[in-house]
Design an enzyme around this catalytic site. Structure first.
Site, short mmCIF file in Angstrom:
data_model
loop_
_atom_site.label_atom_id
_atom_site.label_comp_id
_atom_site.label_asym_id
_atom_site.label_seq_id
_atom_site.Cartn_x
_atom_site.Cartn_y
_atom_site.Cartn_z
N ARG A 1 0.87 -1.50 -0.05
CA ARG A 1 -0.01 0.09 -0.09
C ARG A 1 0.84 1.25 -0.04
O ARG A 1 0.82 2.20 -0.61
CB ARG A 1 -1.04 -0.03 1.31
N LYS B 1 1.78 25.10 -4.14
CA LYS B 1 0.54 24.55 -3.63
C LYS B 1 0.46 23.05 -3.51
O LYS B 1 0.19 22.36 -4.54
CB LYS B 1 -0.75 25.27 -4.77
N LYS C 1 3.92 39.62 -4.43
CA LYS C 1 2.74 39.59 -4.61
C LYS C 1 1.60 40.65 -4.37
O LYS C 1 1.93 41.34 -3.58
CB LYS C 1 2.03 38.15 -4.27
N GLU D 1 4.24 40.10 -9.19
CA GLU D 1 3.16 39.73 -10.06
C GLU D 1 2.37 41.07 -10.42
O GLU D 1 2.38 41.82 -9.44
CB GLU D 1 2.23 38.96 -8.95
#
Lengths: 282, 282, 282, 282, 282, 282
Positions: free
Chosen positions: A104, A139, A171, A201
């Site tokens: 697994r 992310k 950002k 950005e």
């Protein structure tokens, strides 16, 4: 594809040891201990039940080494290879208990990373004709960033920065504080080392001149329409790398690539890629 | 929904510390250090950009505690709550640097776990009218099993075993070795403790009598059609819990639940659930 | 100087916990346990016995928090400040046992990091008039790279790459394999992400044109004489950052800076800086 | 010199794994991955560029084992050996990528520890004719105490206590609390185990009688002039070991040894020893 | 008894975190989560069900801090205190779930350490009239040495060396290699630091003179009869500490102490002490 | 012995590494380093000095692998075997230093676990004729639960739940909150997964009907007299497993087993079992 540089072994082993600890805990594999003789030997195959791009095969199979020195795997494909449904990826021979106990963990890792590579590859195929790169983001799943970014490379993608530590990205949230794009770039340049690049950005065309003038290395254009992107490419005119991002999907990727941007970056190839279906059969 | 029992703190902190180490590494947050004054304070909101079921809000927000003692969050919803797009989940006030440095770790965890809860809830809603439970599997992301199974609970699902260590499950690969279902159950019963349950996977109706006779607690019926499932329910007749699995999707879930099985188990709610879109805004 | 961005707390705590484990081991502080009453309170001062630049004061003092919640320190200077011999850096009040048990760990860290900051500052003072930056290297003490590079920043220096992971540097040993500077730069550019910079080490003037043409971001000129450096600056002509390295000492630094190079990098500021003499007095 | 007992392997591996994690982080060795073929093999030499005493050669070379099982080193000298500038210390053959990725970690450890051994040896050579031992202190680099004290042994030095846990040392700061030397020694003797020795620091001759009478095993005479040291040796008259410390340099070491003290202890051999210049050449 | 110096907190926390991980694993406390409301508050008492000497009360109760910040304990006795059966050791108020989840970890640690303290105290009471010390050995439970040796101190005992690292002990197995007691002592003296003591184990009276002459600090007389011990005390005559060991029980301890030995050491007080019966009642 | 499934290797190695760190710390084995030549080879035997049941032999001997690859052990018995006093359990050949350095860790683990197996076996022998199982509890030593429960299996015992995480057990303290046995069982059943069993502790016969009716899987009868136990067996009548606990000793075990209970559980076999006397001889 071949030649994706392998991951450092201690990174892999840390992930595998945590996964084994989750699965075996204190009592170990109750079922195999009960029904499989300790000296039983098996010959098994790991196969892809769906077509895709493989990532993490050698790392995933290493779990059997950590469980028992007497399992010998043979790899039939390499990370980065595209495979059809039904392809045998590897054969694993040895202690049946060790194979059952590690199965697994092996498949979870292999399926997860190959899912990311497959999703990445699906976009790379669309934009490669335009010479555009496909980059990942931060992310990623907590604890798996190194492996997930490796899977992106296996899918033909390119890595964006690995963390807050290895590149500057200014950002919108930073501009709430720093006021202007130009000021922010200049403050960053004074503060960081000379090998660190600066990305800014922008979400309006009128910020581009200021960003270029301040010496940004990369201009990330967020959520603009294709015609605005084309205009941004003209404005930047080779003075910085231009990266497009914001909700890019396979449906829109080629159109965006055709605008002439250098890089498109996508979060979903790491945070929402469905697993590639892989199985281990006795 | 309310009242999902919180996770042990050290499990959460281990995950968060690894995630922070990935993002900050040795150099820390280069951008915030460069452009945000150390004493700058912000008031920010965490919002859901899409509707869904929330999981991991308190654990995700704890990242700001680990970064800086002076960030104070207020939670507006609880884990397990369903929210509409646009809902404010929490407000976070304090050091702008700490908020910016922890933002990605917070959102990655929250989006990932809420994605699992949302996918789980979508199936739970379909099968609840039939009194059927939705269970997860061991197909989880390496290192995140405790958190992902918690997210399943937040979505109204129920946890299958957590590892190889806490329940016996005799699957097809074991039967290659142990020959018959009955023998395998009896071997397991002798070997395990008296608090451990035994699940047997069957893929033919003619195995059911033997499994029941041997005293299996749960019979997992794999990949049977609905009419065969109905027949299995009749054969088992309350002598064991009956669980259906194998490629169950939202499209097929209600039909399967209507056959009368007690539990359906699905791997994709943990291994392929798309992230719930969450954001932090200044 | 003020405003050096603080280190992530978990990096500091990892270092301090290892240091405390070295000093306390299983038996703890035998001497203080034997001769100091458990409720004895002291008021102590940490002083610089020599002049220099301070680094690591807050991290070093945090050791008392890890030992005992009831010690309260007051900092009188900040990291990056220059101090004269005899300056009180901090006062620490609280449990005498905790202060005695943590004293050596505190001073070892503070003296080591302040030694690096002081050495760095001594070179920065020499080359600042020329607008030249002083950068560190990867020649750091195993396990202390984050802290030592922080100390360099406290001394007014700038950080070179933190590891093999965050920037490309093509050195002579790579060229044994990759043959030409130009080929190596092009191979690297294809392989790495778009936010990563490329530094190439050259030790002959005739390699510079090729490096510039291939698009190197930084040209590291190793062990050239000042007149060759001047020629290199002319050849590069602003098309890349120019960094000088190789045995640079305080005696030669100003001369090298005067050639117009952008950056000088020095290993000894981290690997051979003598400790700043600091003491804790009751 | 030969026969310094090797360090426990897990101590070495802990240090090396932390150092590799610093250098490789999540992305690994970007440069080697980009420009060196995965199957490229090299033959390299580790050399001393300056003369000195070697320490840490086998531990440092072990880094290649941790990176790749296919690197085979041959050691040409042993820890504790004195070498001339230009001496080949070891040859390392195998995967070029592994050698390049481990080079800096290997050299940082070897240079640091050999620097300590070399500094230690320089003082040992001065005082050996007098039968005086050179001891280290607890002024070590956080996280490296075991290795640095090993390096002192390689340089012919002797280890003082390893931590607060393995011997009692009553210093001036303790006497602020415990009032008299005699009381402090007696309190300690009652409290500690029968295998633990007691050292008392004195800075006035009139404290010696009291320390001897109370049964101190070692009397550490701090910062006394040579004639006072001679007087101290007479007063103690073999009833305790006598140790001199306090700002001892190569210039003053022989004079102090000539006073008849048993041990001199020096902090700078661990906290301020310059690195021995070592290199790895392809 | 009062005034046993507390253990370093990180040692305690490491043990408690491992114990909590054993008990909570990934799923947490299933029972309390199911049947106890999250905001339920309880007031509970920890009591000794048998008389004995307490050790580890504060460390054991710290488990509730690690689980939940809102549990407030009050200690009614101190480590080292003797208590009667039925004594309330502490009261613990707060979250019922946290108290139930931590109860077993708390009691396991407290019962184990108090069992050691109680066994130790039972021997100390017998030999104290003779001025003989009771020392422990290295026969401790893996992972708990620091805590078990602390419990010995709580029982009025004294600590023998903590490990192979902090004192020399030459035993019969070493003499197979080193031939004579005298040679072995002299070899050790040359090799070790000046603060380290040397113990020699002898099992015949004729080895004593040689051991004393070679300068052993402690002579451990193994398995001799009382009259031989008396003779050993005469032979050693204050020139070394004399320690008796080998199968000493409460039945024989006083007789051995009466021979005049300084120390008796016993393994069973750590390796075979029965647990003190302690309970937590709501 | 037959077939006790071995422990996961990483569980063993974690325990051994902590134990070695306790014993070697920073300085290593001072005595062996001083008196044993580095290339000295020995042939040694591990023997049982008392009769008993062996547990942990292979795990304990693995310590020599962790210290030095050149020690080769041969096992003469297997875990679970009963041995007479004087039996050679294993022979260990190789580096004398490694054997001496690992001896205590090896024997501490082997003696501790074999003590538990021996105590367990003593009760198993008494109750086996009645078909009754002997189960352990969670009263284990912090950090050693996996190994101690393995030792119970080696002694012929059966494992109760491993932690709070893998089975529900409703005890008196829970009933203070949950009021009735029936309510508590029903609350738990709704909350837990379908593979988890529920045990209810009762101390009065009149609680049994309610527990059975609510669907408890196991009824734990605490501290009842034998005639009440017989009555409980009749009342439960095969509808649940019946477990007796509370102060059961070898003197009372057979009588309790004769009442017809399925399982007896005992805490003392893990928390108070005396060590089996084992030794390593050169």
């Amino acid at each position: 594809m071949t030649g994706v540089a392998p991951l450092p072994r201690q990174e892999i082993d840390d992930v595998l040891r945590r996964a084994l600890a989750e699965d075996l805990a204190l009592a170990g594999d109750l079922t195999s201990s009960a029904v499989v003789p300790i000296d039983h030997i098996s010959s098994t195959r790991i196969t892809a039940r769906a077509g895709g791009t493989i990532a993490g095969l050698a790392p995933a199979i290493r779990v059997f080494d950590l469980l028992d020195g007497d399992v010998s795997p043979t790899l039939h494909v390499a990370d980065g290879d595209r495979v059809e449904a039904g392809t045998t990826l590897a054969t694993v021979q040895g202690s049946s208990r060790a194979i059952l106990s590690g199965e697994r963990t092996c498949l979870n890792l292999l399926g997860h990373l190959s899912g990311i590579a497959t999703s990445t590859r699906s976009v790379v195929d669309l934009v490669e004709p335009f010479g555009t790169r496909v980059a990942d983001t931060r992310k990623t799943t907590p604890g798996l960033r190194a492996l997930e970014k490796y899977a992106v490379r296996c899918g033909g993608g390119s890595n964006h920065r690995f963390g807050l530590n290895d590149a500057v990205m200014i950002k919108d949230n930073h501009l709430v504080v720093a006021k202007t794009v130009g000021d922010a770039v200049r403050m960053a340049r004074r503060s960081i080392g000379h090998t660190v690049s600066i990305t800014v950005e922008v979400d309006r065309l009128d910020q581009i001149d200021e960003a270029v003038a301040a010496g940004a290395d990369v201009i990330l254009v967020d959520n603009l329409r294709d015609d605005d992107l084309r205009r941004a490419v003209e404005l930047i005119d080779g003075q910085a790398i231009i990266e497009a991002s914001g909700g890019i999907t396979p449906a829109t990727a080629a159109g965006i690539a055709a605008t002439g941007v250098d890089v498109i970056s996508l979060g979903w190839i790491t945070h929402s890629a469905p697993r590639l279906d892989v199985a281990l059969d006795f």
